[in-house]
Design a protein around this motif. Structure first.
Motif, PDB file in Angstrom:
ATOM      1  N   GLU A 272       0.913  -1.259  -0.165  1.00 50.79           N
ATOM      2  CA  GLU A 272      -0.036  -0.075  -0.011  1.00 50.79           C
ATOM      3  C   GLU A 272       0.897   1.231  -0.139  1.00 50.79           C
ATOM      4  O   GLU A 272       1.767   1.589   0.750  1.00 50.79           O
ATOM      5  CB  GLU A 272      -0.756  -0.047   1.168  1.00 50.79           C
ATOM      6  N   ARG A 273       0.607   2.192  -0.859  1.00 50.90           N
ATOM      7  CA  ARG A 273       1.291   3.468  -0.814  1.00 50.90           C
ATOM      8  C   ARG A 273       0.704   4.297   0.062  1.00 50.90           C
ATOM      9  O   ARG A 273      -0.229   4.417   0.523  1.00 50.90           O
ATOM     10  CB  ARG A 273       1.395   4.015  -2.311  1.00 50.90           C
ATOM     11  N   GLU A 274       1.572   5.451   0.292  1.00 46.64           N
ATOM     12  CA  GLU A 274       1.114   6.350   1.738  1.00 46.64           C
ATOM     13  C   GLU A 274       1.775   7.439   1.259  1.00 46.64           C
ATOM     14  O   GLU A 274       3.087   7.703   0.952  1.00 46.64           O
ATOM     15  CB  GLU A 274       1.851   5.733   2.824  1.00 46.64           C
ATOM     16  N   ILE A 275       1.190   8.539   1.550  1.00 43.33           N
ATOM     17  CA  ILE A 275       1.579   9.912   1.469  1.00 43.33           C
ATOM     18  C   ILE A 275       1.330  10.728   2.838  1.00 43.33           C
ATOM     19  O   ILE A 275       0.642  10.258   3.644  1.00 43.33           O
ATOM     20  CB  ILE A 275       1.129  10.762   0.449  1.00 43.33           C
ATOM     21  N   LEU A 276       2.474  11.643   3.311  1.00 46.54           N
ATOM     22  CA  LEU A 276       2.422  12.423   4.279  1.00 46.54           C
ATOM     23  C   LEU A 276       2.158  13.525   3.919  1.00 46.54           C
ATOM     24  O   LEU A 276       2.947  14.143   3.403  1.00 46.54           O
ATOM     25  CB  LEU A 276       3.873  12.377   5.061  1.00 46.54           C
ATOM     26  N   ASN A 277       1.007  14.054   4.893  1.00 51.37           N
ATOM     27  CA  ASN A 277       0.862  15.637   4.506  1.00 51.37           C
ATOM     28  C   ASN A 277       1.408  16.548   5.840  1.00 51.37           C
ATOM     29  O   ASN A 277       0.960  16.467   6.931  1.00 51.37           O
ATOM     30  CB  ASN A 277      -0.626  15.817   4.578  1.00 51.37           C
ATOM     31  N   SER A 278       2.324  17.431   5.444  1.00 53.52           N
ATOM     32  CA  SER A 278       2.612  18.329   6.645  1.00 53.52           C
ATOM     33  C   SER A 278       2.043  19.614   6.589  1.00 53.52           C
ATOM     34  O   SER A 278       1.849  20.242   5.668  1.00 53.52           O
ATOM     35  CB  SER A 278       4.112  18.629   6.303  1.00 53.52           C
ATOM     36  N   SER A 279       1.270  19.954   7.682  1.00 53.99           N
ATOM     37  CA  SER A 279       0.382  21.317   7.784  1.00 53.99           C
ATOM     38  C   SER A 279       0.576  21.812   9.014  1.00 53.99           C
ATOM     39  O   SER A 279       1.348  21.188   9.981  1.00 53.99           O
ATOM     40  CB  SER A 279      -0.872  20.505   7.480  1.00 53.99           C
ATOM     41  N   TYR A 280      -0.232  22.907   9.296  1.00 52.53           N
ATOM     42  CA  TYR A 280      -0.135  23.893  10.340  1.00 52.53           C
ATOM     43  C   TYR A 280      -1.027  23.046  11.458  1.00 52.53           C
ATOM     44  O   TYR A 280      -1.641  22.288  11.410  1.00 52.53           O
ATOM     45  CB  TYR A 280      -0.740  25.270   9.979  1.00 52.53           C
ATOM     46  N   ASP A 281      -0.811  23.651  12.614  1.00 50.15           N
ATOM     47  CA  ASP A 281      -1.334  22.886  13.970  1.00 50.15           C
ATOM     48  C   ASP A 281      -2.669  22.817  13.922  1.00 50.15           C
ATOM     49  O   ASP A 281      -3.384  22.109  14.722  1.00 50.15           O
ATOM     50  CB  ASP A 281      -0.656  23.440  15.086  1.00 50.15           C
ATOM     51  N   ILE A 282      -3.625  23.875  13.616  1.00 53.54           N
ATOM     52  CA  ILE A 282      -5.118  23.723  13.618  1.00 53.54           C
ATOM     53  C   ILE A 282      -5.849  23.111  12.674  1.00 53.54           C
ATOM     54  O   ILE A 282      -7.017  23.169  12.489  1.00 53.54           O
ATOM     55  CB  ILE A 282      -5.569  25.126  13.981  1.00 53.54           C
ATOM     56  N   ALA A 283      -4.917  22.533  11.600  1.00 52.17           N
ATOM     57  CA  ALA A 283      -5.747  21.725  10.665  1.00 52.17           C
ATOM     58  C   ALA A 283      -5.861  20.428  10.717  1.00 52.17           C
ATOM     59  O   ALA A 283      -6.297  19.536   9.805  1.00 52.17           O
ATOM     60  CB  ALA A 283      -4.797  21.914   9.154  1.00 52.17           C
ATOM     61  N   ARG A 284      -5.601  19.813  11.912  1.00 57.52           N
ATOM     62  CA  ARG A 284      -5.915  18.234  12.090  1.00 57.52           C
ATOM     63  C   ARG A 284      -7.153  17.746  11.797  1.00 57.52           C
ATOM     64  O   ARG A 284      -7.178  16.951  11.047  1.00 57.52           O
ATOM     65  CB  ARG A 284      -5.766  17.955  13.580  1.00 57.52           C
ATOM     66  N   GLU A 285      -8.109  18.666  12.246  1.00 60.36           N
ATOM     67  CA  GLU A 285      -9.580  17.987  12.139  1.00 60.36           C
ATOM     68  C   GLU A 285     -10.019  18.134  10.639  1.00 60.36           C
ATOM     69  O   GLU A 285     -10.625  17.171  10.140  1.00 60.36           O
ATOM     70  CB  GLU A 285     -10.522  18.703  13.045  1.00 60.36           C
TER      71      GLU A 285
END
Length: 336
Positions: A28-41
């Motif tokens: 299974e391929r996987e990507i990682l999204n690096s984002s700002y702290d209030i974007a979790r939800e």
């Protein structure tokens, strides 16, 4: 949704390659999204929809991981080796630093619509029930009886937007008089009760610790906070003049190439422009560009004059050098 045909062709080739591979190669391929702290939800909601869309389009099961923190800290982590495939940040400079390091395409802002910003916001105020201090605009925030909470501009893109929005208001209010602008900003900064490192920490200080009379954050965040902690306990104030806060996205090309996810990463950032994703973004109180969604959510977003960073300080590079660098205006104003 129609993605770029080149992405479809590339994805088809990769999908066919996987279908012909041996079981050991068909992981299974996987990507990682690096984002700002209030974007979790936000991305916890978007990611399953993208996974379903990709599987329907390409017949491939994928995984998406998230990494969150102050967007500047996230960018530094990538510079130090975090193998994120895509970035979804809240400030242009945090993507540009990756471009300057050769990790994002030089022309990244021209590769996607709206300067590679699929959604945007502005700064707004969250006040307690019935707005006891009568806070309506930036000039109310320099009164002696008002205390604020917002993230530290040194560590948070969120905080930098707040600082620059206040500066832009002062420029208009004092007709560009530099001495009066500086006096306004000195008082504004003195009235900050807590400088947290990021938006989520500022929320904790205001809501859970009960510090301050007003929380300043992205309009999206303060509306989401009000929805979570009680519509009747807080009010959202969108000032008549504020700032355009862009949320740029990009593929971290060397990482995606090394991870074998170029097609997947490109499709992910393009998906954020789709009608489905734009509706989810509006549901999370972000302003979007899709005409049908703009019309659908028109009553949700008050009209306000949105000043561009370029109009306030000439651009992000100038802002970082003149205001946020060590010993620059922010430090000078706080010392006096």
């Amino acid at each position: 949704m129609q993605l770029l045909s080149t992405v479809r062709r590339t994805a088809l080739v990769v999908a066919l390659g996987v279908s012909l591979a041996t079981p050991a190669m068909a992981a299974e391929r996987e990507i990682l999204n690096s984002s700002y702290d209030i974007a979790r939800e936000l991305f916890s909601a978007i990611n399953p929809e993208f996974r379903d869309w990709w599987q329907a389009e390409q017949g491939e099961e994928i995984a998406i991981q998230q990494s969150h923190g102050g967007s500047s800290a996230q960018a530094r982590a990538i510079l130090q080796g975090l193998r994120a495939d895509v970035v979804t940040y809240n400030q242009v400079t945090d993507v540009q630093v990756l471009a300057d390091a050769g990790l994002v395409a030089e022309d990244w802002q021209q590769q996607l619509p709206n300067n590679a910003s699929p959604y945007y916001s502005t700064t707004a105020f969250l006040v307690r029930k019935d707005n006891p201090k009568g806070i309506e605009s930036w000039d109310d925030l320099v009164r002696e009886d008002v205390k604020m909470v917002f993230p530290n501009p040194k560590t948070s893109g969120n905080g930098r937007y707040t600082y620059l929005a206040a500066w832009g208001f002062a420029q208009q209010h004092f007709d560009g008089d530099e001495e009066q602008i500086h006096d306004f900003m000195r008082t504004f900064l003195r009235n900050v009760a807590v400088f947290d490192t990021g938006g989520r920490g500022a929320t904790t200080s205001f809501i859970e610790r009960g510090i301050g009379d007003v929380l300043i954050s992205f309009e999206s965040e303060v509306n989401n906070i009000r929805g979570e902690y009680g519509q009747d306990d807080y009010e959202v104030i969108v000032p008549p003049v504020s700032i355009l806060a862009e949320f740029p996205v990009a593929v971290v090309e060397p990482n995606a190439e090394r991870n074998g996810t170029q097609d997947l990463a490109q499709a992910y950032v393009e998906y954020l422009y789709s009608e489905e994703a734009q509706r989810m973004l509006a549901d999370f109180n972000y302003r979007v560009h899709h005409e049908a969604i703009v019309e659908e959510f028109a009553d949700q977003f008050p009209e306000t004059e949105l000043l561009r960073v370029e109009d306030i300080v000439g651009g992000w590079e100038q802002a970082m050098d003149e205001h946020f660098a060590g010993g620059a205006l922010l430090d000078q104003l706080q010392r006096r």
